[in-house]
Design an enzyme around this catalytic site. Structure first.
Site, PDB file in Angstrom:
ATOM      1  N   VAL A  33       0.890  -1.288   0.103  1.00 24.91           N
ATOM      2  CA  VAL A  33       0.053  -0.038   0.418  1.00 24.91           C
ATOM      3  C   VAL A  33       0.956   1.324  -0.074  1.00 24.91           C
ATOM      4  O   VAL A  33       1.828   1.232   0.972  1.00 24.91           O
ATOM      5  CB  VAL A  33      -0.672   0.115   1.220  1.00 24.91           C
ATOM      6  CG1 VAL A  33      -1.884   1.334   1.364  1.00 24.91           C
ATOM      7  CG2 VAL A  33      -1.808  -1.036   1.193  1.00 24.91           C
ATOM      8  N   LYS A  78      -6.138  -2.044  -1.715  1.00 23.50           N
ATOM      9  CA  LYS A  78      -5.375  -1.083  -0.779  1.00 23.50           C
ATOM     10  C   LYS A  78      -6.243  -0.933   0.234  1.00 23.50           C
ATOM     11  O   LYS A  78      -6.009  -0.964   1.507  1.00 23.50           O
ATOM     12  CB  LYS A  78      -4.804  -0.100  -1.393  1.00 23.50           C
ATOM     13  CG  LYS A  78      -3.501  -0.403  -2.286  1.00 23.50           C
ATOM     14  CD  LYS A  78      -3.231   0.629  -3.307  1.00 23.50           C
ATOM     15  CE  LYS A  78      -2.112   0.073  -4.281  1.00 23.50           C
ATOM     16  NZ  LYS A  78      -1.743   1.124  -5.227  1.00 23.50           N
TER      17      LYS A  78
END
Ligand SMILES: NC(=O)c1ccc[n+]([C@@H]2O[C@H](COP(=O)([O-])OP(=O)(O)OC[C@H]3O[C@@H](n4cnc5c(N)ncnc54)[C@H](OP(=O)(O)O)[C@@H]3O)[C@@H](O)[C@H]2O)c1
Ligand SMILES: NC(=O)c1ccc[n+]([C@@H]2O[C@H](COP(=O)([O-])OP(=O)(O)OC[C@H]3O[C@@H](n4cnc5c(N)ncnc54)[C@H](OP(=O)(O)O)[C@@H]3O)[C@@H](O)[C@H]2O)c1
Lengths: 432, 432
Positions: free
Chosen positions: B132, B205
């Site tokens: 992420v 994410k």
């Protein structure tokens, strides 16, 4: 039987009482994340008499020995502030085999090495996330998340008081004394504001950040410091018109040619720089690394609960080390002795504002003087701001050594047409 | 003899070759910070034939067994991407007693729990910082620096492609197709841009961030997703005039009343919000916690070296655990089973743009229809944007349940004076 982590607080002021509150309100989550409960046992205060309802469930003492000699206490959390007796208490706690968590920038900036050495010798933790940027995670990122990088630059808005004041000056056009008074009324500035407005608080944080970022010892005395007391509404105004904002920055740079250069001073920052929109009491730290490129960490740099967020996260970290016997996993490696860059050898571009006689040819005269002193200009403008028979000249220079800039200012000072050098402020160059 | 940490890479594409480069260029610092050298031993590639001068000093293989059966290899770094065979390779590596570092959001978002369980069973590390926000430290802060907090909200600009496109649309007034083409030409968007523009990449994410932030399992299937394909220059323009910018956000909220609510969609963001000035391919993640207040983490969300910064920092972390035998110090605690908030129960305010007949009384008519459907309006304006015999009405609602908003839109759709519902976009409320 399940292990309980027992802690003691030294001091229960703004941050201390925040820590008590966070430990209570997030007890369940914290226990789950650590894998064991964290129990506040004892609190050291200066005067026992005061009413402290928030401490009713804990032992309160005014004798440090009650904590140092208590074998049940695993972690000592120092939140008194100042050098004495905080420094001695922390050293003695580590000597007694206890880990230490602190928010004390004074001790870390001046005696950090003693603290790390003691922690290493005693095989305990010494953590200090809250000492820079309040709640903002920046110490752990430097020790852990950015370790793949050679950090070349770090720039931080690390003092909320001055950032609040500069933001107000920018938004309302008020002058320095007016916003200082307002900041004092709101509790953002102390009655004696010197540590903030003269840049000393930011300088301590600059020393801590630079030590970690560049793996070398930088102490308070190595930081050159200039505060915001000389910033005027006219400077703010020129900055705005030229596409900049004025911020007080803690700046650290590390390069093979110049060595390590750490300073605190106001700068002209391009208005599209990520730090430029960090306003009011917020803080942010911008880091440039040779892998990550640019990164920035933003949040509340002070206040009871935000600062307690960092302190308690450190307490959780120590607790994990206690449970898993994992001290010494992340050691400070700031033991290189890198060359420090003397102020005179630092390079910047500069904004210079001069009061001059209002007659033809002055602009050319001044520009020539800069050139003769070896300072080349990026732009120069002449304006007249309600000044009888005078004008102002505002110049932005290209990159120049500090030394050379000083020489140029000497020359300008000697010119008959120059009546006053009103401001000299560093300019952070455009990104790109 | 001094321990050397030996690692293997699976995949040497954009990120893999960045990792090779970072390990080489920062070798001295890394060795110092870990306390032992990190040695890249073997690289798995798909096709052995390709010329790969950057891998000349390492063993290159196309057989995973060469890595899994090599007892000297301590850490396997997975940088192939996709679910198969990345997932199996990582599980098998951990079964063989090796720690795993990955940048693979697909596997973490869909099979994270299997990975964490295996790591725990085998007493090895499974780290995924790069999955992420590329180089931005966000996973470690959530697991460590913010652990004192109950996180209530997380909002991220986590997809560089769409942020680049929306930034260009805002700056240049271009339409969706023009900026998509430009992004493709610059290599910021794939030939098939669906995973980015339809929000799926951001949704993965969002699932990872929400799991960590709220201590509960959130998987890709739990995230409601809407992309940016319907955003028009008209919407961008209205946003600007109303004091907002349009961003594609990954949003997660956790509250006792509603449970955990995770979604990806475009929003109107107040222009003074810290995320509003995150432009181009930059990413940022904004976190709200009950102690820290607001915090934000900003940097490059993709690219070879920035992403390698996160991967190599994870490798350093694993190496420290290997040297100090400290696995399992920080475990994922995302095992609570919190109630998920169904989309229809989520609450937002909305921006609604309607094409209507241009005759007197329409504005009142539309406003009344909103009111009758139980949606109260904060503002409503009627304009005429070069539309013959038609006008546009733009309304901003107060907070309303998604369900109720849908009912209101049904009613509006049935009104004879309403010709088309052109846009419906959530509005992130002013900061308070
Ligand atoms: N405030 C913030 O937002 C902030 C942010 C980041 C870092 N910090 C740092 O955190 C630390 C604490 O700051 P603070 O704002 O909480 O200060 P504070 O409100 O002044 O609290 C300090 C506390 O320590 C106690 N104390 C002082 N000397 C003592 C002694 N010799 N023995 C026992 N107790 C003693 C004081 O007791 P009495 O009440 O009896 O005087 C007071 O309760 C400082 O290092 C500061 O730099 C603060
Ligand atoms: N690129 C970024 O900026 C970025 C940012 C954050 C996270 N990530 C993540 O990082 C991972 C890698 O991304 P990337 O951009 O580096 O991808 P990439 O450039 O496509 O590289 C993938 C590499 O893996 C190899 N590979 C694929 N399948 C394989 C197999 N079965 N056996 C052996 N080798 C195999 C490919 O080999 P060949 O060359 O032989 O095909 C290629 O070298 C992905 O999970 C991605 O989501 C990327």
């Amino acid at each position: 039987m399940e292990k309980v982590i027992q802690i003691a607080l030294l001091g229960a002021g703004t941050v201390g009482s925040g820590v008590v509150k966070v430990l209570e309100m997030n007890r369940r989550q914290i226990t789950e994340r650590v894998g064991a409960p964290i129990q506040l046992k004892t609190v050291l205060v200066r005067t026992l008499g005061k009413a402290r309802p928030e401490l009713a469930s804990y032992q309160v003492t005014d004798k440090i020995e009650d904590i140092l000699n208590d074998e049940e206490i695993d972690v000592v959390v120092e939140l008194m502030g100042g050098i004495h007796p905080a420094r001695e208490y922390m050293l003695r706690a580590m000597e007694a085999g206890k880990s230490v968590v602190t928010a004390n920038k004074d001790v870390v900036a001046q005696f950090g090495k003693d603290m790390f050495d003691m922690a290493e010798r005693q095989d305990v933790d010494f953590l200090f996330e809250a000492s820079v940027g309040g709640g903002i995670p920046i110490i752990t990122p430097l020790k852990q998340c950015l370790t793949a990088n050679k950090v070349t630059e770090i720039m931080g808005i690390v003092n909320g008081t001055t950032n609040y004041m500069l933001t107000k000056m920018t938004e309302c056009g008020s002058d320095y004394n007016t916003v200082l008074k307002e900041a004092q009324e709101k509790g953002y500035a102390e009655a004696n504001p010197s540590a903030d407005v003269d840049g000393l608080d930011a300088a301590r944080k600059a020393a801590i950040l630079a030590s970690l970022a560049f793996n070398t010892r930088v102490e308070l005395k190595d930081v050159s410091v200039e505060g915001i007391t000389k910033i005027t509404p006219a400077d703010i105004d020129y900055a705005k018109n030229l596409g900049y904002v004025i911020k007080l920055l803690a700046v650290g740079k590390d390069s093979p040619e110049h060595g390590v250069d750490v300073r605190v001073h106001p700068v002209f920052l391009p208005e599209d720089h990520p730090l430029a929109s960090v306003n009011g009491v917020f803080n942010a730290i911008f880091v440039r690394g040779n892998a990550i490129g640019e990164a920035m960490f933003y949040g509340q740099g002070a206040g009871s609960l935000p600062t307690a967020s960092a302190v308690v996260s450190d307490i959780i970290d120590v607790s994990r080390d206690i449970l898993h016997h994992t001290f010494g996993r992340v050691r400070c490696t700031c033991y290189e002795k890198k060359k420090l860059c003397p102020l005179k050898e630092t390079e910047s571009s500069y904004y210079v504002r001069l009061l001059v006689d209002d007659k033809p040819g002055v602009l050319g005269f001044v520009a020539t003087a800069f050139g003769d002193a070896g300072v080349s200009l990026k732009s120069v403008i002449q304006t007249q701001r309600n000044i009888i028979e005078h004008a102002e000249i505002v110049a932005i220079t290209h990159m120049v050594r500090h030394e050379q800039m000083e020489q140029a200012l000497d020359v300008l000072n000697g010119l008959p047409v120059v009546d006053e050098i009103r401001s000299v402020i560093r300019v952070e160059k455009e990104r790109g």
